[in-house]
Write a protein that holds these residues in place. Structure first.
Motif, mmCIF file in Angstrom:
data_model
loop_
_atom_site.group_PDB
_atom_site.id
_atom_site.type_symbol
_atom_site.label_atom_id
_atom_site.label_comp_id
_atom_site.label_asym_id
_atom_site.label_seq_id
_atom_site.Cartn_x
_atom_site.Cartn_y
_atom_site.Cartn_z
ATOM 1 N N ASP A 1 43.224 33.889 57.231
ATOM 2 C CA ASP A 1 43.727 35.105 56.589
ATOM 3 C C ASP A 1 44.448 34.709 55.297
ATOM 4 O O ASP A 1 45.468 34.031 55.327
ATOM 5 N N ALA A 2 43.901 35.119 54.159
ATOM 6 C CA ALA A 2 44.524 34.795 52.874
ATOM 7 C C ALA A 2 45.782 35.608 52.635
ATOM 8 O O ALA A 2 46.580 35.271 51.744
ATOM 9 N N GLY A 3 45.950 36.693 53.356
ATOM 10 C CA GLY A 3 47.174 37.482 53.242
ATOM 11 C C GLY A 3 47.418 38.049 51.862
ATOM 12 O O GLY A 3 48.564 38.123 51.408
ATOM 13 N N GLY A 4 46.346 38.414 51.160
ATOM 14 C CA GLY A 4 46.497 38.995 49.836
ATOM 15 C C GLY A 4 46.685 37.989 48.719
ATOM 16 O O GLY A 4 46.886 38.365 47.557
ATOM 17 N N ARG A 5 46.609 36.724 49.063
ATOM 18 C CA ARG A 5 46.730 35.689 48.024
ATOM 19 C C ARG A 5 45.424 35.575 47.228
ATOM 20 O O ARG A 5 44.386 36.104 47.611
ATOM 21 N N TYR A 6 45.484 34.845 46.140
ATOM 22 C CA TYR A 6 44.352 34.735 45.225
ATOM 23 C C TYR A 6 43.381 33.652 45.685
ATOM 24 O O TYR A 6 43.803 32.575 46.136
ATOM 25 N N LEU A 7 42.099 33.935 45.531
ATOM 26 C CA LEU A 7 41.048 32.956 45.782
ATOM 27 C C LEU A 7 40.532 32.489 44.418
ATOM 28 O O LEU A 7 39.911 33.257 43.686
ATOM 29 N N VAL A 8 40.809 31.244 44.082
ATOM 30 C CA VAL A 8 40.535 30.701 42.753
ATOM 31 C C VAL A 8 39.510 29.579 42.877
ATOM 32 O O VAL A 8 39.600 28.750 43.788
ATOM 33 N N PRO A 9 38.524 29.506 41.982
ATOM 34 C CA PRO A 9 37.596 28.369 42.035
ATOM 35 C C PRO A 9 38.329 27.044 41.886
ATOM 36 O O PRO A 9 39.351 26.952 41.185
ATOM 37 N N GLY A 10 37.809 26.008 42.528
ATOM 38 C CA GLY A 10 38.369 24.671 42.349
ATOM 39 C C GLY A 10 38.338 24.272 40.887
ATOM 40 O O GLY A 10 37.390 24.586 40.153
ATOM 41 N N LEU A 11 39.374 23.592 40.426
ATOM 42 C CA LEU A 11 39.503 23.263 39.011
ATOM 43 C C LEU A 11 38.633 22.070 38.636
ATOM 44 O O LEU A 11 38.424 21.147 39.435
ATOM 45 N N CYS A 12 38.140 22.092 37.397
ATOM 46 C CA CYS A 12 37.277 21.035 36.869
ATOM 47 C C CYS A 12 37.955 20.372 35.671
ATOM 48 O O CYS A 12 38.474 21.064 34.799
ATOM 49 N N ASP A 13 37.915 19.050 35.624
ATOM 50 C CA ASP A 13 38.380 18.316 34.442
ATOM 51 C C ASP A 13 37.145 17.885 33.667
ATOM 52 O O ASP A 13 36.399 16.997 34.089
ATOM 53 N N GLY A 14 36.931 18.495 32.503
ATOM 54 C CA GLY A 14 35.709 18.298 31.750
ATOM 55 C C GLY A 14 35.599 16.969 31.030
ATOM 56 O O GLY A 14 34.500 16.572 30.643
#
Length: 605
Positions: A81-94
């Motif tokens: 249960d995310a409980g209304g928190r944000y689902l963000v893509p995993g970060l990439c270092d280019g």
């Protein structure tokens, strides 16, 4: 080449092998492995934050992203249960160099995963300058064993500037073409020989052609302020991105020419704030901007963060949070032709995502990669076994002899009472240096330092072939006020040994100490060892845990401050003083180099 390493973490299956299963999960015909409910979906494709979203994951990939995933929940499904928190893509270092962290790929991953980095695009040209293609393969195979995505670029310039330095190894166009067939190669590393590209140097032409033929991305590195014909010739030669910009004009010029402007915030490079104005003030399309770190040392990684730090900084410069996240996720994935694999929360992509409680502050609560939770509350939850580097990758520091204080003497022109000399000027928080001049006193035929005006000595000690060679010069900007010397076998890019000091005896002691331990960085003062970070792997990386390396690095930084050095991340500045592809003035094993003219110059004016 080394044999393939047995992977501690299985490689994800290609989408083609699991596509029908993902369809079945999305349709409710088969259960998901993991369902995350009641999240706010940060959709980097549409630029929205969509409330009340569920995501269903199977075979390490997203199968369903929508309002209700109850149909994908079965007997064996794990539900979060995310409980209304944000689902963000995993970060990439280019764009980044693992070796700058002072640690191995394994330890780098251990340090950055809790900070939300799930994809990295690494250029191992540091180890390549010491061990050649064998070193690249060692790092390539270690990267394959990680639980996150560590894509490797083939170094393009080893040495970085032929004729201006002699590295420990050399890569040819045939080496580059061979490596393009390796499983985990994503492109050509930053093409630093920008004059060579503009002049149609045969090696550069062949390497870039081999990369394009293989369908890979060509990394750029245009470290000149000249945006005239040399710049246009460089872009026409094939590089597709550039991280060397320091001004808004640089960012605008690159994007207008079809390049991706990579904005870096590393341990010592602060180039985001000035360039992001191309978006926030000039209104350029943010899709053509990518955030990266380039160089981050272990202390920064452990204590301050990695790509999460860069994203927060970009938001602080006025970017919308979703836009900043796009620059560290989708934009990067698209640039490397991996949009169907990483960079977003969308069906078919690898299930790399973060659960974030505060979007603007990017407060990361949990980190998932390939559908497996790897970190929670800033702590790693999985064990990543160390990679065993072979003996040939160690004991690479070959001095040939014990150095003495007299090796750092600088003999004045005959009969001179004063000498006018070139001085390398350090610029805080930037990679370029200034070409300064100074009038220095002469005593007993030797040129003296001017500590009162912050002019001390710099030396480059040859360490690959044991020639015993020492090149001496002067440097300003470190602010040392006490007798001391700092020596490092991390000396971009040829990685000889750089010694900076106010006392020649300490310079000799520091250099010899690194010969004993097989490389690293050490500080001596008045004949005593004050701080040491051992880096026995190619003289570039430690074989210890990242936390231990960070502690040693912190001790080093504190000791440098005690010596009077107030620069931000002075060690990183120190390590780039031999980088003969970034203006203006550098030191190499052949002498003092004027990088604005790409030629060796005399120390004396």
């Amino acid at each position: 080449m080394p044999a393939r390493t047995k992977h501690a973490f299985p490689r994800p299956k290609p989408w083609t092998e699991v596509a029908t299963h993902l369809v079945d999960v999305a349709m409710g015909r088969k259960p998901a492995d993991l369902v995350v409910r009641n999240g706010r979906w940060v959709n980097v494709h549409s630029g929205e934050v969509i409330a009340a979203t569920d995501i269903a994951i199977a075979a390490g990939r997203f199968a369903y992203c929508g309002p209700d995933a109850r149909h994908a929940i079965g007997e064996g499904t794990k539900v979060v249960d995310a409980g209304g928190r944000y689902l963000v893509p995993g970060l990439c270092d280019g764009h980044m160099h693992v070796e700058s962290g002072m640690v191995t790929v394994t330890e780098f991953c251990r340090a950055v995963i809790p900070h939300g980095t799930t994809s990295m695009f690494v250029d191992p040209h540091e180890i390549a300058n010491v061990l050649g293609l064998d070193g690249v393969r060692l790092m390539h195979d270690e990267a394959l064993a990680m639980p996150v995505n560590v894509h490797v670029e083939v170094p393009s310039c080893v040495p970085s500037a032929a004729g201006l330095e002699n590295a420990g190894a050399q890569l040819t166009a045939d080496d580059v073409a061979e490596a393009m067939n390796w499983e985990n190669i994503i492109g050509l590393g930053e093409v630093m020989n920008f004059p060579g590209v503009a002049a149609n140097d045969p090696l550069m032409v062949a390497e870039i052609a081999a990369t394009v033929k293989a369908g890979r991305t060509v990394g750029g590195h245009y470290a000149s302020r000249d945006l005239g014909l040399p710049f246009h010739g460089y872009v026409a030669g094939g590089p597709e991105d550039d991280h060397e910009g320091t001004s808004v004009e640089d960012a605008v010029a690159r994007v207008r020419q079809g390049m991706k402007a990579m904005l870096r915030l590393g341990s010592a490079w602060y180039d985001v704030a000035s360039q992001i104005k191309a978006v926030t003030e000039k209104g350029l399309d943010p899709r053509n901007f990518i955030l990266c770190t380039d160089d981050s040392h272990s202390g920064t990684l452990v204590h301050d963060g990695h790509m999460d730090r860069v994203v927060r900084h970009a938001i602080a410069q006025g970017l919308k949070p979703v836009t900043a996240i796009q620059m560290a996720t989708l934009n990067t994935a698209q640039h490397f032709r991996l949009e169907r694999e990483i960079g977003s929360i969308a069906p078919g992509r690898l299930a790399d995502f973060l659960i974030v409680s505060d979007l603007a502050a990017l407060a990361i609560d949990e980190v998932f990669a390939r559908g497996v939770r790897l970190a929670k509350g800033g702590r790693l939850e999985v064990d990543i076994p160390p990679y065993d580097y072979p003996a040939r990758a160690k004991r690479t520091v070959k001095l040939g002899r014990m150095l003495k204080a007299a090796d750092f003497d600088i003999v004045a022109p005959e009969g001179a009472n004063e000498a006018r000399v070139r001085v390398i000027g350090v610029i805080e928080n930037q990679a370029p240096t200034r070409a300064l001049e100074a009038d220095l006193a002469v005593a007993d035929g030797l040129v003296e330092m001017d500590r009162e005006n912050d002019v001390c000595q710099i030396a480059l000690v040859e360490r690959h072939r044991g020639t015993g060679g020492v090149v001496n010069g002067f440097v300003s900007g470190f602010g040392y006020t006490r007798d001391c010397a700092l020596a490092s076998t991390v000396a971009h890019d040829s990685h000889h040994m750089i010694v900076v000091g106010t006392n020649k005896r300490d310079m000799a002691l520091a250099a010899n100490r690194l010969g004993e331990v097989g490389g690293g960085v050490v500080l001596f003062s008045q004949g005593r060892e004050i701080a040491l970070v051992e880096m026995p792997i190619a003289g570039l990386m430690s074989d210890e845990r990242a936390e231990i390396v960070a502690q040693k690095a912190a001790k080093l930084t504190a000791a440098m401050r005690e010596m009077g050095c107030t620069l931000n991340n002075a060690y990183m500045q120190h390590s780039l003083l031999a980088l003969v592809v970034i203006p203006e003035l550098r030191i190499s094993d052949i002498g003092i180099v004027d990088v604005t003219r790409f030629e060796k110059v005399d120390l004396f004016l």
